[in-house]
Design a protein around this motif. Structure first.
Motif, PDB file in Angstrom:
ATOM      1  N   PRO A 233       0.876  -1.316  -0.167  1.00  0.00           N
ATOM      2  CA  PRO A 233       0.170  -0.037   0.161  1.00  0.00           C
ATOM      3  C   PRO A 233       0.993   1.239  -0.010  1.00  0.00           C
ATOM      4  O   PRO A 233       0.375   2.474  -0.427  1.00  0.00           O
ATOM      5  CB  PRO A 233      -1.053  -0.178   1.352  1.00  0.00           C
ATOM      6  N   ALA A 234       2.064   0.910   0.610  1.00  0.00           N
ATOM      7  CA  ALA A 234       2.767   2.471   0.465  1.00  0.00           C
ATOM      8  C   ALA A 234       3.182   2.876  -0.847  1.00  0.00           C
ATOM      9  O   ALA A 234       3.249   4.258  -1.123  1.00  0.00           O
ATOM     10  CB  ALA A 234       4.377   1.884   1.184  1.00  0.00           C
ATOM     11  N   VAL A 235       2.996   1.967  -1.858  1.00  0.00           N
ATOM     12  CA  VAL A 235       3.397   2.320  -3.381  1.00  0.00           C
ATOM     13  C   VAL A 235       2.547   3.343  -3.646  1.00  0.00           C
ATOM     14  O   VAL A 235       2.573   4.465  -4.221  1.00  0.00           O
ATOM     15  CB  VAL A 235       3.304   1.073  -3.981  1.00  0.00           C
ATOM     16  N   PHE A 236       1.057   3.189  -3.231  1.00  0.00           N
ATOM     17  CA  PHE A 236      -0.025   4.148  -3.529  1.00  0.00           C
ATOM     18  C   PHE A 236       0.190   5.501  -2.934  1.00  0.00           C
ATOM     19  O   PHE A 236      -0.316   6.527  -3.100  1.00  0.00           O
ATOM     20  CB  PHE A 236      -1.408   3.530  -3.361  1.00  0.00           C
ATOM     21  N   GLY A 237       0.672   5.375  -1.498  1.00  0.00           N
ATOM     22  CA  GLY A 237       0.513   6.433  -0.684  1.00  0.00           C
ATOM     23  C   GLY A 237       1.638   7.368  -1.101  1.00  0.00           C
ATOM     24  O   GLY A 237       1.292   8.808  -1.227  1.00  0.00           O
ATOM     25  N   ILE A 238       2.748   6.808  -1.541  1.00  0.00           N
ATOM     26  CA  ILE A 238       3.907   7.746  -2.264  1.00  0.00           C
ATOM     27  C   ILE A 238       3.322   8.510  -3.511  1.00  0.00           C
ATOM     28  O   ILE A 238       3.657   9.435  -3.958  1.00  0.00           O
ATOM     29  CB  ILE A 238       5.278   7.024  -2.279  1.00  0.00           C
ATOM     30  N   ALA A 239       2.880   7.573  -4.194  1.00  0.00           N
ATOM     31  CA  ALA A 239       2.495   7.946  -5.644  1.00  0.00           C
ATOM     32  C   ALA A 239       1.265   8.912  -5.679  1.00  0.00           C
ATOM     33  O   ALA A 239       1.520  10.197  -6.250  1.00  0.00           O
ATOM     34  CB  ALA A 239       1.835   6.777  -6.408  1.00  0.00           C
ATOM     35  N   SER A 240       0.581   9.003  -4.664  1.00  0.00           N
ATOM     36  CA  SER A 240      -0.320  10.126  -4.418  1.00  0.00           C
ATOM     37  C   SER A 240       0.218  11.419  -3.917  1.00  0.00           C
ATOM     38  O   SER A 240      -0.161  12.532  -4.318  1.00  0.00           O
ATOM     39  CB  SER A 240      -1.354   9.518  -3.613  1.00  0.00           C
ATOM     40  N   ALA A 241       1.112  11.252  -2.932  1.00  0.00           N
ATOM     41  CA  ALA A 241       2.022  12.427  -2.540  1.00  0.00           C
ATOM     42  C   ALA A 241       2.701  12.972  -3.560  1.00  0.00           C
ATOM     43  O   ALA A 241       2.726  14.425  -3.700  1.00  0.00           O
ATOM     44  CB  ALA A 241       2.722  12.071  -1.379  1.00  0.00           C
ATOM     45  N   ALA A 242       3.147  12.230  -4.590  1.00  0.00           N
ATOM     46  CA  ALA A 242       3.908  12.835  -5.613  1.00  0.00           C
ATOM     47  C   ALA A 242       3.214  13.600  -6.601  1.00  0.00           C
ATOM     48  O   ALA A 242       3.342  14.550  -6.840  1.00  0.00           O
ATOM     49  CB  ALA A 242       4.610  11.959  -6.360  1.00  0.00           C
ATOM     50  N   LEU A 243       1.678  13.034  -6.884  1.00  0.00           N
ATOM     51  CA  LEU A 243       0.970  13.548  -7.767  1.00  0.00           C
ATOM     52  C   LEU A 243       0.450  15.020  -7.176  1.00  0.00           C
ATOM     53  O   LEU A 243      -0.120  15.851  -7.857  1.00  0.00           O
ATOM     54  CB  LEU A 243      -0.264  12.721  -7.995  1.00  0.00           C
ATOM     55  N   SER A 244       0.383  15.084  -5.808  1.00  0.00           N
ATOM     56  CA  SER A 244       0.086  16.445  -5.332  1.00  0.00           C
ATOM     57  C   SER A 244       0.622  17.627  -5.554  1.00  0.00           C
ATOM     58  O   SER A 244       0.225  18.552  -5.242  1.00  0.00           O
ATOM     59  CB  SER A 244      -0.168  16.311  -3.747  1.00  0.00           C
ATOM     60  N   LEU A 245       1.883  17.259  -5.901  1.00  0.00           N
ATOM     61  CA  LEU A 245       3.035  18.472  -6.206  1.00  0.00           C
ATOM     62  C   LEU A 245       2.631  18.686  -7.640  1.00  0.00           C
ATOM     63  O   LEU A 245       3.367  19.888  -8.065  1.00  0.00           O
ATOM     64  CB  LEU A 245       4.261  17.833  -6.219  1.00  0.00           C
ATOM     65  N   LEU A 246       1.558  18.161  -8.381  1.00  0.00           N
ATOM     66  CA  LEU A 246       1.528  18.512  -9.901  1.00  0.00           C
ATOM     67  C   LEU A 246       0.219  19.161 -10.252  1.00  0.00           C
ATOM     68  O   LEU A 246      -0.702  19.207  -9.295  1.00  0.00           O
ATOM     69  CB  LEU A 246       1.603  17.247 -10.660  1.00  0.00           C
ATOM     70  N   ASP A 247       0.133  19.981 -11.188  1.00  0.00           N
ATOM     71  CA  ASP A 247      -1.135  20.401 -11.463  1.00  0.00           C
ATOM     72  C   ASP A 247      -2.104  19.694 -11.968  1.00  0.00           C
ATOM     73  O   ASP A 247      -2.069  18.470 -12.552  1.00  0.00           O
ATOM     74  CB  ASP A 247      -1.023  21.708 -12.477  1.00  0.00           C
ATOM     75  N   GLU A 248      -3.621  19.780 -12.047  1.00  0.00           N
ATOM     76  CA  GLU A 248      -4.428  19.011 -12.059  1.00  0.00           C
ATOM     77  C   GLU A 248      -4.416  18.409 -13.666  1.00  0.00           C
ATOM     78  O   GLU A 248      -4.839  17.265 -13.829  1.00  0.00           O
ATOM     79  CB  GLU A 248      -5.887  19.630 -11.935  1.00  0.00           C
ATOM     80  N   SER A 249      -4.178  19.366 -14.730  1.00  0.00           N
ATOM     81  CA  SER A 249      -4.157  18.850 -16.173  1.00  0.00           C
ATOM     82  C   SER A 249      -3.068  17.538 -16.172  1.00  0.00           C
ATOM     83  O   SER A 249      -3.398  16.687 -17.011  1.00  0.00           O
ATOM     84  CB  SER A 249      -3.948  19.932 -17.088  1.00  0.00           C
ATOM     85  N   THR A 250      -1.970  18.023 -15.377  1.00  0.00           N
ATOM     86  CA  THR A 250      -0.961  16.742 -15.603  1.00  0.00           C
ATOM     87  C   THR A 250      -1.543  15.380 -14.879  1.00  0.00           C
ATOM     88  O   THR A 250      -1.320  14.372 -15.593  1.00  0.00           O
ATOM     89  CB  THR A 250       0.370  17.232 -14.977  1.00  0.00           C
ATOM     90  N   THR A 251      -1.939  15.717 -13.483  1.00  0.00           N
ATOM     91  CA  THR A 251      -2.200  14.425 -12.602  1.00  0.00           C
ATOM     92  C   THR A 251      -3.592  13.666 -13.340  1.00  0.00           C
ATOM     93  O   THR A 251      -3.534  12.354 -12.875  1.00  0.00           O
ATOM     94  CB  THR A 251      -2.392  14.685 -11.367  1.00  0.00           C
ATOM     95  N   ALA A 252      -4.750  14.361 -13.735  1.00  0.00           N
ATOM     96  CA  ALA A 252      -5.833  13.582 -13.901  1.00  0.00           C
ATOM     97  C   ALA A 252      -5.462  12.193 -14.753  1.00  0.00           C
ATOM     98  O   ALA A 252      -6.071  11.201 -14.071  1.00  0.00           O
ATOM     99  CB  ALA A 252      -6.589  14.368 -15.140  1.00  0.00           C
ATOM    100  N   PRO A 253      -4.621  11.995 -15.763  1.00  0.00           N
ATOM    101  CA  PRO A 253      -4.742  10.344 -16.257  1.00  0.00           C
ATOM    102  C   PRO A 253      -3.950   9.809 -15.307  1.00  0.00           C
ATOM    103  O   PRO A 253      -4.176   8.523 -15.383  1.00  0.00           O
ATOM    104  CB  PRO A 253      -4.117  10.917 -17.686  1.00  0.00           C
ATOM    105  N   LEU A 254      -2.971  10.324 -14.833  1.00  0.00           N
ATOM    106  CA  LEU A 254      -2.054   9.587 -13.782  1.00  0.00           C
ATOM    107  C   LEU A 254      -2.910   8.967 -12.748  1.00  0.00           C
ATOM    108  O   LEU A 254      -2.866   7.933 -12.097  1.00  0.00           O
ATOM    109  CB  LEU A 254      -1.043  10.328 -13.306  1.00  0.00           C
TER     110      LEU A 254
END
Length: 343
Positions: A233-254
């Protein structure tokens, strides 16, 4: 009640937002402080998987995973130290009565923090740590390559193999003592903050009532294998934290891709037969790591030159993601991951 409304999840979010996340970059450089561990102890989260009759919460697996995501995304080093604690709790819950009655309550209530020293069992048929009868107790000799949380843990769950192939799990005090010598703290590319050492065992004597579990290695190995097949589960926690640093248009598909992987990974983790659909588990695991790498790389790219600073959150998350690539790795998972990378 939904998972996000669960009181343990709420406690994890509060701990993450008020303490772990604000200090994560400092902890990454200076080490997990005892104050973080005391806060985790007070939170009740150390009893997540423990039986209620011993003061634990016996939380559903979905809650356990959600808490892991939250803590890992906030401060992976603190998450990793406390994550070691839950295996000893589970071993005690099904283990020998003397050890269970002595330790399970204090561990479940967060009065004590346990570490682990058993990864060397995965080197079988080699036996880096040998366990031998010694009067009414046991003697342990050999080398433990990894022991996390040194100086923060109160006790350790140590494992060794007997000459006839039995795995012996026993609790010992987490301190330098006759027969147990820790190395200097290991300097690592990621999670140096988690206080990891190696241990040299030279005639460490353990009383019989400190033995929590004895069983043939052949009976232990399938259970351990099942744990390593699923996505952490830590994989999803860290990935989500990384996506929080990006703008919405970049993160939506990710985010959409990550959510799909999360659903598939957790459905497999909840499958009633943990050693079925192995190829699918390993494939989803490899996909999840690829998504984690994409998310942390995107955060580094978006940060530009600032990402090279050791105070950069993006860089820290990228290094933590690298750590998860090998955490809990076995020959089987390594081979499957390498094959996925070369397709």
């Amino acid at each position: 009640m939904t998972i996000t409304d669960h009181p343990l999840v709420a406690r994890a979010r509060l701990l993450a937002s008020e303490l772990l996340e604000p200090g994560a970059e400092r902890v990454d450089q200076e080490g997990v402080p005892a104050s973080h561990i005391e806060a985790v102890k007070r939170s009740g989260l150390l009893g997540l998987t423990a039986p209620t009759e011993y003061g634990g919460s016996a939380a559903p697996s979905a809650v356990v995973r959600e808490v892991s995501e939250i803590l890992a995304g906030a401060c992976c080093s603190t998450w990793f130290v406390q994550s070691q604690h839950h295996t000893p709790v589970q071993v005690l819950a099904r283990g020998e009565p003397a050890a269970r009655e002595s330790l399970l309550g204090p561990l479940a209530r967060g009065e004590l923090l346990s570490g682990v020293a058993y990864a060397q069992l995965r080197a079988h048929p080699r036996a880096p740590v040998r366990a031998r009868r010694d009067g009414t107790g046991w003697r342990f000799d050999g080398s433990v390559p990894w022991c996390t949380g040194w100086g923060l843990n109160d006790v350790l769950l140590l494992a060794g193999l007997t000459d006839d192939g039995e795995a012996v799990f026993a609790f010992v005090d987490a301190r330098d003592q006759p027969g147990l010598r820790p190395s200097a703290p290991l300097r690592l590319a990621a999670l140096t903050a988690a206080h990891t050492v190696s241990l040299e065992l030279d005639g460490l004597r353990v009383p019989g009532d400190a033995v929590a579990l004895r069983l043939p290695y052949a009976d232990w190995a399938p259970t351990d294998r099942a744990k390593t097949l699923n996505t952490n589960p830590a994989v999803f926690g860290i990935a989500s934290a990384a996506l929080s640093l990006l703008d919405e248009s970049t993160t939506a598909p990710l985010r959409t891709h990550l959510a799909d992987l999360r659903t598939r990974a957790y459905a497999l983790a909840d499958h009633p037969s943990p050693l079925e659909r192995v190829a699918e588990r390993l494939a989803v695991r490899a996909e999840a790591y690829a998504a984690l790498n994409t998310a942390t790389t995107a955060a580094v790219v978006a940060g530009g030159g600032r990402s090279m600073s050791l105070t950069s959150k993006a860089q820290r998350l990228a290094r933590e993601g690298m750590f998860l690539l090998i955490q809990g790795q076995t020959t089987e998972t390594r081979q499957a991951h390498l094959e996925a990378l070369t397709r």
